[in-house]
Write a protein that holds these residues in place. Structure first.
Motif, mmCIF file in Angstrom:
data_model
loop_
_atom_site.group_PDB
_atom_site.id
_atom_site.type_symbol
_atom_site.label_atom_id
_atom_site.label_comp_id
_atom_site.label_asym_id
_atom_site.label_seq_id
_atom_site.Cartn_x
_atom_site.Cartn_y
_atom_site.Cartn_z
ATOM 1 N N THR A 273 -70.845 34.817 47.302
ATOM 2 C CA THR A 273 -70.657 34.907 45.855
ATOM 3 C C THR A 273 -71.989 35.065 45.125
ATOM 4 O O THR A 273 -72.958 34.351 45.416
ATOM 5 C CB THR A 273 -69.915 33.663 45.315
ATOM 6 O OG1 THR A 273 -69.802 33.792 43.897
ATOM 7 C CG2 THR A 273 -70.648 32.385 45.645
ATOM 8 N N PRO A 274 -72.065 35.966 44.161
ATOM 9 C CA PRO A 274 -73.288 36.097 43.355
ATOM 10 C C PRO A 274 -73.410 34.983 42.313
ATOM 11 O O PRO A 274 -74.435 34.900 41.618
ATOM 12 C CB PRO A 274 -73.119 37.457 42.688
ATOM 13 C CG PRO A 274 -71.651 37.645 42.596
ATOM 14 C CD PRO A 274 -71.074 37.000 43.826
ATOM 15 N N PHE A 275 -72.399 34.124 42.221
ATOM 16 C CA PHE A 275 -72.394 33.051 41.220
ATOM 17 C C PHE A 275 -72.721 31.691 41.844
ATOM 18 O O PHE A 275 -72.420 30.649 41.281
ATOM 19 C CB PHE A 275 -71.030 32.996 40.532
ATOM 20 C CG PHE A 275 -70.578 34.320 39.999
ATOM 21 C CD1 PHE A 275 -71.161 34.846 38.853
ATOM 22 C CD2 PHE A 275 -69.611 35.066 40.663
ATOM 23 C CE1 PHE A 275 -70.765 36.083 38.360
ATOM 24 C CE2 PHE A 275 -69.206 36.292 40.186
ATOM 25 C CZ PHE A 275 -69.789 36.819 39.027
ATOM 26 N N TYR A 276 -73.367 31.727 43.014
ATOM 27 C CA TYR A 276 -73.699 30.522 43.761
ATOM 28 C C TYR A 276 -74.474 29.528 42.900
ATOM 29 O O TYR A 276 -75.440 29.872 42.233
ATOM 30 C CB TYR A 276 -74.507 30.925 44.993
ATOM 31 C CG TYR A 276 -75.014 29.803 45.854
ATOM 32 C CD1 TYR A 276 -74.149 28.891 46.425
ATOM 33 C CD2 TYR A 276 -76.384 29.670 46.110
ATOM 34 C CE1 TYR A 276 -74.611 27.870 47.235
ATOM 35 C CE2 TYR A 276 -76.864 28.664 46.931
ATOM 36 C CZ TYR A 276 -75.972 27.751 47.482
ATOM 37 O OH TYR A 276 -76.443 26.748 48.278
ATOM 38 N N HIS A 277 -74.030 28.281 42.932
ATOM 39 C CA HIS A 277 -74.683 27.168 42.232
ATOM 40 C C HIS A 277 -74.840 27.419 40.730
ATOM 41 O O HIS A 277 -75.872 27.107 40.139
ATOM 42 C CB HIS A 277 -76.041 26.855 42.869
ATOM 43 C CG HIS A 277 -75.938 26.003 44.091
ATOM 44 N ND1 HIS A 277 -77.036 25.471 44.722
ATOM 45 C CD2 HIS A 277 -74.854 25.588 44.810
ATOM 46 C CE1 HIS A 277 -76.644 24.758 45.776
ATOM 47 N NE2 HIS A 277 -75.321 24.823 45.847
ATOM 48 N N SER A 278 -73.773 27.963 40.142
ATOM 49 C CA SER A 278 -73.790 28.172 38.693
ATOM 50 C C SER A 278 -72.395 27.972 38.137
ATOM 51 O O SER A 278 -71.398 28.021 38.873
ATOM 52 C CB SER A 278 -74.282 29.581 38.358
ATOM 53 O OG SER A 278 -73.251 30.540 38.577
ATOM 54 N N SER A 279 -72.321 27.771 36.824
ATOM 55 C CA SER A 279 -71.026 27.615 36.178
ATOM 56 C C SER A 279 -70.276 28.932 36.065
ATOM 57 O O SER A 279 -69.135 28.971 35.600
ATOM 58 C CB SER A 279 -71.206 26.997 34.789
ATOM 59 O OG SER A 279 -72.042 27.810 33.983
ATOM 60 N N GLY A 280 -70.885 30.016 36.523
ATOM 61 C CA GLY A 280 -70.177 31.289 36.604
ATOM 62 C C GLY A 280 -69.277 31.392 37.818
ATOM 63 O O GLY A 280 -68.535 32.373 37.969
ATOM 64 N N ASP A 281 -69.342 30.406 38.695
ATOM 65 C CA ASP A 281 -68.498 30.366 39.891
ATOM 66 C C ASP A 281 -67.104 29.904 39.472
ATOM 67 O O ASP A 281 -66.783 28.717 39.526
ATOM 68 C CB ASP A 281 -69.137 29.417 40.915
ATOM 69 C CG ASP A 281 -68.341 29.295 42.211
ATOM 70 O OD1 ASP A 281 -67.314 29.993 42.350
ATOM 71 O OD2 ASP A 281 -68.754 28.490 43.074
ATOM 72 N N ARG A 282 -66.278 30.859 39.073
ATOM 73 C CA ARG A 282 -64.981 30.564 38.463
ATOM 74 C C ARG A 282 -63.838 31.086 39.328
ATOM 75 O O ARG A 282 -64.011 31.934 40.215
ATOM 76 C CB ARG A 282 -64.889 31.210 37.072
ATOM 77 C CG ARG A 282 -65.984 30.796 36.089
ATOM 78 C CD ARG A 282 -65.795 29.389 35.584
ATOM 79 N NE ARG A 282 -64.604 29.272 34.738
ATOM 80 C CZ ARG A 282 -64.603 29.430 33.407
ATOM 81 N NH1 ARG A 282 -65.741 29.745 32.772
ATOM 82 N NH2 ARG A 282 -63.492 29.270 32.711
ATOM 83 N N TYR A 283 -62.662 30.599 39.032
ATOM 84 C CA TYR A 283 -61.436 31.017 39.711
ATOM 85 C C TYR A 283 -61.268 32.529 39.670
ATOM 86 O O TYR A 283 -60.853 33.153 40.659
ATOM 87 C CB TYR A 283 -60.251 30.313 39.067
ATOM 88 C CG TYR A 283 -58.895 30.779 39.525
ATOM 89 C CD1 TYR A 283 -58.351 30.326 40.729
ATOM 90 C CD2 TYR A 283 -58.144 31.672 38.751
ATOM 91 C CE1 TYR A 283 -57.104 30.746 41.152
ATOM 92 C CE2 TYR A 283 -56.890 32.088 39.165
ATOM 93 C CZ TYR A 283 -56.373 31.630 40.358
ATOM 94 O OH TYR A 283 -55.137 32.053 40.791
ATOM 95 N N SER A 284 -61.591 33.152 38.549
ATOM 96 C CA SER A 284 -61.386 34.591 38.367
ATOM 97 C C SER A 284 -62.258 35.436 39.281
ATOM 98 O O SER A 284 -61.987 36.625 39.470
ATOM 99 C CB SER A 284 -61.645 34.978 36.913
ATOM 100 O OG SER A 284 -62.981 34.678 36.551
ATOM 101 N N THR A 285 -63.314 34.855 39.870
ATOM 102 C CA THR A 285 -64.218 35.624 40.737
ATOM 103 C C THR A 285 -63.790 35.593 42.196
ATOM 104 O O THR A 285 -64.419 36.259 43.033
ATOM 105 C CB THR A 285 -65.655 35.081 40.634
ATOM 106 O OG1 THR A 285 -65.724 33.771 41.232
ATOM 107 C CG2 THR A 285 -66.111 35.007 39.185
ATOM 108 N N LEU A 286 -62.759 34.848 42.521
ATOM 109 C CA LEU A 286 -62.360 34.675 43.910
ATOM 110 C C LEU A 286 -61.444 35.807 44.377
ATOM 111 O O LEU A 286 -60.717 36.406 43.598
ATOM 112 C CB LEU A 286 -61.632 33.341 44.090
ATOM 113 C CG LEU A 286 -62.401 32.081 43.693
ATOM 114 C CD1 LEU A 286 -61.531 30.849 43.896
ATOM 115 C CD2 LEU A 286 -63.704 31.973 44.473
#
Length: 458
Positions: A268-281
């Motif tokens: 994931t490009p959103f590692y260790h951030s609040s951008g790591d969301r359900y919609s990115t899975l």
């Protein structure tokens, strides 16, 4: 002659698999809907209920994640055959552990685990995905008797030094626990490759030559190749130390890490951030990985050969397991049904029912199945005669003007089916002189009408 209205028909008229009985059945029972809801609840995308209160679990950082831990305890307590341990290992840290004892080899232990703490808000991939997969394995396998012990472990404080798993692993080694394998799940929900591309649905197994870890990796791949999964494995050896499996390596145990493919730079490009969301899975990808990991745990756990499925007909529920003890349960009241201890049960009202099956030391409970009232008419008093009643030998059934095949099912008072006949004309005689004295119920069913008649056998 008194009749009892039992215009009940089961939801399905053929065998209904209320619980899984083979590895493939286990795979088929993994629910994408359940996985999706759990991810959304545990990552704070949607509100949930914990201890009777509506809450939102937005953050799971180690100093602020008691609500998350309470949610996990509540989820695991919903299942049978699990012993829950809320393990405090320092002033803040809480490992949430559920143990399912093996029936044959309780000292042979396999662990499926994930960390549940985070470094920011949401963090759906890291590591709600792993946590959710562990919960799904617990949901399914807790319904089954297993030869070996399975531990479903959810670690705290992974993000600040593997503290939870290190505590547990060191304690287990000190106790001499016979842990045969540890499957660690960390970040298993992101796959950025375009659908259909050469690298699509790749995942990593990180392994090193510690204890039997190489053989464990091979066993997972054997499960992958034995069933149908839309997945492609990348073997990473030497694998990373940067997750909870390495706590077990350090204490001499076999362990591997399974997750999305960092080896091919597809994390994931959103590692260790609040951008790591359900919609990115990538939920279909995560679904496949959860099926694989659950199938592997079912394999090493060793399913005991008890069939807790139910067969349904228009008149009765029957446990598929022969030569066992039975207790039928009213799911609507969550209570056992008095006297309903035969292999078959004839419900007298519509509702939801399950059966508890005991075979040796193994006790399994089926899913609840629905019997629905479809509103068939009762036979009128002048349309059907059942006589004599009480009866000693021959029970006569007469149906005026009958031109179709009508089913006759005789049940004892516990709901056990003791005789089946069909009548294709206007009269039939049922020989019941060899049946024990007592109360019986005769179910008469046509395509349009039904009736149940209380019979006294002298």
């Amino acid at each position: 002659m008194k009749t009892f209205k039992t215009t009940i028909l089961c939801l399905f008229l053929c065998a209904f698999n209320s619980q899984a009985q083979s590895i493939q059945d286990i795979i088929d029972k993994v629910s994408l809907d359940t996985l999706s809801l759990t991810i959304q609840e545990f990552s704070g995308e949607t509100a949930t209920v914990v201890d009777g209160n509506s809450v939102t679990i937005t953050n799971r950082q180690q100093a602020n994640n008691d609500l998350a831990a309470d949610y996990l305890v509540q989820k695991l307590e919903q299942h049978n055959n699990l012993t829950i341990t809320d393990q405090s290992f320092n002033s803040n840290g809480r490992n949430i552990i559920a143990t399912q004892l093996g029936k044959t080899n309780p000292d042979d232990i396999y662990i499926i685990c994930a960390h549940y703490d985070s470094v920011a808000d949401y963090c759906a991939d890291d590591n709600v995905t792993g946590t959710t997969a562990v919960l799904e394995a617990a949901r399914l396998l807790s319904t089954q008797c297993l030869d070996n012990t399975i531990v479903y472990a959810l670690w705290d404080e992974e993000e600040i030094g593997l503290n939870g798993s290190s505590f547990y692993a060191a304690q287990a080694a000190g106790n001499g626990d016979n842990i045969l394998g540890v499957l660690n799940l960390d970040m298993m929900g992101y796959d950025g490759d375009p659908s259909g591309s050469a690298g699509d649905n790749q995942f990593d197994i990180d392994v090193r030559n510690f204890a039997g870890s190489i053989a464990m990796k091979d066993d997972i791949i054997a499960v992958l190749n034995s069933y149908t999964f839309d997945l492609s494995v990348i073997e990473v050896n030497p694998g990373t130390f940067s997750s909870d499996h390495s706590s077990f390596w350090a204490n001499g145990y076999s362990a591997v890490l399974l997750g999305e493919s960092w080896e091919t730079n597809d994390q994931t490009p959103f590692y260790h951030s609040s951008g790591d969301r359900y919609s990115t899975l990538d939920l279909p990808y995560f679904y496949e990985l959860t099926k694989l990991t659950t199938a592997y745990m079912a394999t090493v756990g060793g399913l005991v050969g008890v069939d807790n499925r139910i067969t349904q007909t228009v008149t009765t529920l029957t446990s598929n397991q022969a030569s066992a003890s039975y207790q039928w349960i009213n799911c609507d009241t969550d209570s056992p049904i008095s006297g309903a201890t035969a292999q078959s049960y004839l419900p007298t009202v519509s509702g939801n029912y399950a059966v508890e099956v005991t075979s040796g030391t193994c006790v399994e409970i089926s899913d609840c199945v629905a019997f629905l009232t479809l509103g068939l008419d009762d036979f009128l008093a002048n349309e059907i005669k059942v006589f004599p009643n009480p009866v000693k030998s021959n029970l006569n059934v007469e149906i005026s003007g009958n031109t179709e095949s009508i089913a006759l099912d005789l049940f004892d008072v516990s709901g056990k089916l003791v005789m089946q006949k069909s009548i294709t004309n206007e009269a039939i005689s049922m020989q019941i002189k060899n049946l024990p004295r007592g109360i019986y119920f005769l179910k008469v069913s046509s395509s349009e009408k039904t009736g149940t008649y209380k019979i006294v056998k002298e």
